[in-house]
Design an enzyme around this catalytic site. Structure first.
Site, PDB file in Angstrom:
ATOM      1  N   LYS A 153      13.079  55.037  54.602  1.00  0.00           N
ATOM      2  CA  LYS A 153      12.302  55.094  55.848  1.00  0.00           C
ATOM      3  C   LYS A 153      13.267  54.907  57.019  1.00  0.00           C
ATOM      4  O   LYS A 153      14.248  54.176  56.929  1.00  0.00           O
ATOM      5  CB  LYS A 153      11.235  53.970  55.858  1.00  0.00           C
ATOM      6  CG  LYS A 153      10.189  54.092  54.746  1.00  0.00           C
ATOM      7  CD  LYS A 153       9.242  55.242  54.950  1.00  0.00           C
ATOM      8  CE  LYS A 153       8.263  55.370  53.814  1.00  0.00           C
ATOM      9  NZ  LYS A 153       7.334  56.494  53.948  1.00  0.00           N
ATOM     10  N   LYS A 155      10.557  58.149  57.628  1.00  0.00           N
ATOM     11  CA  LYS A 155      10.355  59.348  56.789  1.00  0.00           C
ATOM     12  C   LYS A 155      11.454  60.364  57.025  1.00  0.00           C
ATOM     13  O   LYS A 155      12.003  60.953  56.126  1.00  0.00           O
ATOM     14  CB  LYS A 155       9.020  60.025  57.159  1.00  0.00           C
ATOM     15  CG  LYS A 155       7.769  59.358  56.680  1.00  0.00           C
ATOM     16  CD  LYS A 155       6.536  60.150  57.164  1.00  0.00           C
ATOM     17  CE  LYS A 155       5.266  59.510  56.699  1.00  0.00           C
ATOM     18  NZ  LYS A 155       4.994  59.746  55.268  1.00  0.00           N
ATOM     19  N   ASP A 181      11.481  61.208  51.513  1.00  0.00           N
ATOM     20  CA  ASP A 181      10.069  61.251  51.889  1.00  0.00           C
ATOM     21  C   ASP A 181       9.571  62.697  51.803  1.00  0.00           C
ATOM     22  O   ASP A 181      10.375  63.639  51.771  1.00  0.00           O
ATOM     23  CB  ASP A 181       9.834  60.663  53.284  1.00  0.00           C
ATOM     24  CG  ASP A 181       8.660  59.676  53.211  1.00  0.00           C
ATOM     25  OD1 ASP A 181       8.681  58.668  53.932  1.00  0.00           O
ATOM     26  OD2 ASP A 181       7.735  59.926  52.413  1.00  0.00           O
ATOM     27  N   HIS A 269       5.128  64.933  44.119  1.00  0.00           N
ATOM     28  CA  HIS A 269       4.484  64.269  45.258  1.00  0.00           C
ATOM     29  C   HIS A 269       3.218  65.057  45.584  1.00  0.00           C
ATOM     30  O   HIS A 269       3.243  66.280  45.558  1.00  0.00           O
ATOM     31  CB  HIS A 269       5.429  64.217  46.463  1.00  0.00           C
ATOM     32  CG  HIS A 269       4.989  63.242  47.507  1.00  0.00           C
ATOM     33  ND1 HIS A 269       3.854  63.426  48.273  1.00  0.00           N
ATOM     34  CD2 HIS A 269       5.508  62.062  47.888  1.00  0.00           C
ATOM     35  CE1 HIS A 269       3.708  62.394  49.086  1.00  0.00           C
ATOM     36  NE2 HIS A 269       4.679  61.540  48.878  1.00  0.00           N
ATOM     37  N   LYS A 309      -2.438  51.567  50.753  1.00  0.00           N
ATOM     38  CA  LYS A 309      -3.043  52.126  51.989  1.00  0.00           C
ATOM     39  C   LYS A 309      -3.808  53.426  51.749  1.00  0.00           C
ATOM     40  O   LYS A 309      -4.529  53.891  52.629  1.00  0.00           O
ATOM     41  CB  LYS A 309      -1.949  52.358  53.023  1.00  0.00           C
ATOM     42  CG  LYS A 309      -1.048  53.573  52.733  1.00  0.00           C
ATOM     43  CD  LYS A 309       0.079  53.700  53.751  1.00  0.00           C
ATOM     44  CE  LYS A 309       0.916  54.946  53.495  1.00  0.00           C
ATOM     45  NZ  LYS A 309       2.107  55.039  54.326  1.00  0.00           N
ATOM     46  N   GLY A 351       1.673  51.910  51.050  1.00  0.00           N
ATOM     47  CA  GLY A 351       1.155  50.659  51.596  1.00  0.00           C
ATOM     48  C   GLY A 351       1.443  49.453  50.729  1.00  0.00           C
ATOM     49  O   GLY A 351       0.819  48.397  50.872  1.00  0.00           O
ATOM     50  N   GLY A 373       7.976  51.634  50.443  1.00  0.00           N
ATOM     51  CA  GLY A 373       8.693  52.225  51.576  1.00  0.00           C
ATOM     52  C   GLY A 373       8.769  51.146  52.655  1.00  0.00           C
ATOM     53  O   GLY A 373       9.691  50.333  52.708  1.00  0.00           O
TER      54      GLY A 373
HETATM   55  C1  CAP Z   1       4.675  55.678  51.074  1.00  0.00           C
HETATM   56  C2  CAP Z   1       4.868  57.168  51.303  1.00  0.00           C
HETATM   57  C3  CAP Z   1       4.245  58.033  50.229  1.00  0.00           C
HETATM   58  C4  CAP Z   1       2.803  57.777  49.974  1.00  0.00           C
HETATM   59  C5  CAP Z   1       2.179  58.937  49.223  1.00  0.00           C
HETATM   60  C6  CAP Z   1       4.318  57.590  52.647  1.00  0.00           C
HETATM   61  O1  CAP Z   1       5.320  54.988  52.111  1.00  0.00           O
HETATM   62  O2  CAP Z   1       6.231  57.491  51.316  1.00  0.00           O
HETATM   63  O3  CAP Z   1       4.447  59.382  50.611  1.00  0.00           O
HETATM   64  O4  CAP Z   1       2.721  56.688  49.164  1.00  0.00           O
HETATM   65  O5  CAP Z   1       0.866  58.565  48.915  1.00  0.00           O
HETATM   66  O6  CAP Z   1       4.967  58.470  53.244  1.00  0.00           O
HETATM   67  O7  CAP Z   1       3.271  57.077  53.020  1.00  0.00           O
HETATM   68  P1  CAP Z   1       4.929  53.431  52.346  1.00  0.00           P
HETATM   69  P2  CAP Z   1       0.317  58.808  47.439  1.00  0.00           P
HETATM   70  O8  CAP Z   1       5.381  52.676  51.096  1.00  0.00           O
HETATM   71  O9  CAP Z   1       5.727  53.022  53.559  1.00  0.00           O
HETATM   72  O10 CAP Z   1       3.462  53.370  52.528  1.00  0.00           O
HETATM   73  O11 CAP Z   1       1.314  58.142  46.552  1.00  0.00           O
HETATM   74  O12 CAP Z   1      -1.035  58.178  47.444  1.00  0.00           O
HETATM   75  O13 CAP Z   1       0.276  60.275  47.255  1.00  0.00           O
HETATM   76 MG    MG Z   2       6.035  59.488  51.854  1.00  0.00          MG
END
Ligand code: CAP
Ligand code: MG
Length: 423
Positions: A153, A155, A181, A269, A309, A351, A373
């Site tokens: 991070k 992103k 990301d 992803h 989240k 989250g 993240g």
């Molecule tokens: C998480 C994350 C992931 C999401 C994807 C984001 O970052 O890198 O892409 O988790 O969601 O960009 O939000 P954080 P999912 O840890 O900072 O939240 O796994 O539900 O598809």
């Molecule tokens: Mg992400």
């Protein structure tokens, strides 16, 4: 349109090895239940809006769908489609049939594809994951515990060198897997090839310093030929894993990348899936997406956290993750045999912070990649401390200690709990 099939309800006597069974929920306020079912079954198979001739009686008998289960109160129906309507190992064609026009009909105002059950001959026509859970653990030489992942991070915004430096810090302080990301590809300030070179150099350095094996998950998402070129570049530079944004890239690309047999772990992803999975009344479930991802050859797939989240209930995430790890699926005594298609590693991400790790393991089990993240990069004492806190939380769970107890002797975890749990 509404009386073109001579359905025999509850025709459970069909040979399930000869049909693909799709279960839908729907809303069709202007139609009776049966009319709606005919409309859905017809448009997704051999029918259209009006009665047509042209099929011989024999061909009709061979290709007409059957209605094998219904719940009128819940507006749900299971339709058995003869296998002859489908092309083996072709997900695009499957979705153009039961996930196509049928969603656009005016008379059916809401339609949700809840599940697809495949016969073994269809399942086995796919390659499935090249590595799967066992292969991923073998590559990392981590036998049992949950795998700790992180997403660099912000992103996007770091240069390739800064990105690689962050990866070094994460790996050095206990993180196993560091990923790009979902929207980081080849950008003016972070060129793909430079990032691959720098990140893999850092990975090799950490492996030498720690004796541990690490994974760099590098995003190849792009028009297919370019994505394939990037995948080959990762391999050439000694990478072990590529990331694909599966919704943006599409099923055709995933199947094709898998068929290249590059030996790279394919990280799936799911960014964008909520456009069609989240609405409880319309679209398709993440459960169906997970089944298709496993067939297509995804080794590790984002499927939800329950406690983070992103949207995704405990029931839904557990059902998806149980499926991904299973060989056999049991529905009303029916067994779908997935034993030839390797189990897929679920990824819990979104989250999460170290304080939530025990809940993720409680709900999902130890065969999981747990991604942090913001839950590492937002640690008050910086990235190294965040990485340590995440790794300490995993150690606590493996020692069957509470985080509170373990944090008595582990400051980074104590700070994380104070900051995100007890503040
Ligand atoms: C998480 C994350 C992931 C999401 C994807 C984001 O970052 O890198 O892409 O988790 O969601 O960009 O939000 P954080 P999912 O840890 O900072 O939240 O796994 O539900 O598809
Ligand atoms: Mg992400």
């Amino acid at each position: 349109m509404y009386n073109q099939f001579d359905f025999n309800y509850y025709d459970k006597k069909i040979d399930r090895e000869k049909y693909i069974v799709a279960t839908f929920s729907f809303k069709a306020p202007k139609l009776t239940f049966t009319q709606a079912v005919h409309a859905i079954a017809g448009e997704s198979s051999i029918g259209t809006w009006t009665k047509i001739s042209g099929l011989s009686a024999a061909q009709y008998k061979k290709l007409a769908p059957k209605l094998i289960w219904k719940n009128e109160a819940k507006h749900m129906v299971s339709i058995a489609y003869p296998l002859a309507l489908f092309e083996l190992k072709n997900i695009p064609q499957l979705l153009s049939s039961i996930g196509g026009n049928v969603f656009s009909m005016k008379v059916v105002t809401q339609l949700r594809l809840l599940d697809i059950e495949f016969p073994k001959v269809y399942i086995d026509s796919f390659l499935g994951p090249q590595h799967g859970i066992v292969g991923i653990r073998k590559i990392l030489k981590i036998k049992k515990r949950p795998l700790i992942g992180s997403i660099v991070k912000p992103k996007v915004g770091l240069t390739a060198k800064e990105h690689a430096q962050a990866a070094y810090t994460l790996w050095k302080n206990g993180v196993d897997i560091v990923k790009d990301d979902e929207n980081l590809t080849d950008l003016s300030f972070n060129r793909f090839k430079v990032r691959v070179k720098e990140v893999i150099k850092m990975r090799k350095q950490v492996e030498k310093e720690t004796g541990q094996l690490k994974l760099a998950v590098i995003n190849i998402t792009a028009p297919y030929n370019l994505a394939l070129e990037r995948a080959k570049y990762i391999k050439k530079m000694g990478g072990r894993c590529m990331m694909v944004d599966i919704v943006a890239m599409g099923w055709s690309a995933i199947q094709s990348l898998r068929q290249e047999n590059l030996g790279l772990i394919i990280h799936g992803h799911r960014a964008g899936h909520s456009m069609f999975t989240r609405n409880e009344e319309h679209g398709m479930t993440m459960y169906v997406v997970a089944k298709l991802a496993r067939l297509a050859g995804i080794d590790q797939l984002h499927t939800g956290t329950v406690v983070g989240k992103m949207d995704g209930t405990k029931t839904e995430v557990q059902k998806i993750d149980d499926f991904l790890k299973e060989d056999w699926l049991h529905f009303d005594n029916l067994q779908s045999d997935w034993s030839e298609i390797k189990p897929v590693m679920p990824i819990a991400s979104g989250g999460l912070h170290p304080g939530l790790l025990p809940d993720v393991v409680k709900y999902i089990g130890q065969d999981v990649i747990i991604n942090f993240g913001g839950g590492i990069f937002g640690h008050p004492d910086g990235v190294a401390a965040g990485a340590k806190a995440a790794s300490q939380a995993a150690q606590a769970v493996m020692n069957q200690q509470t985080l509170e107890e373990f944090s008595q002797t582990h400051d980074e975890l104590a700070t994380a709990l104070k900051f995100w749990v007890n503040n």
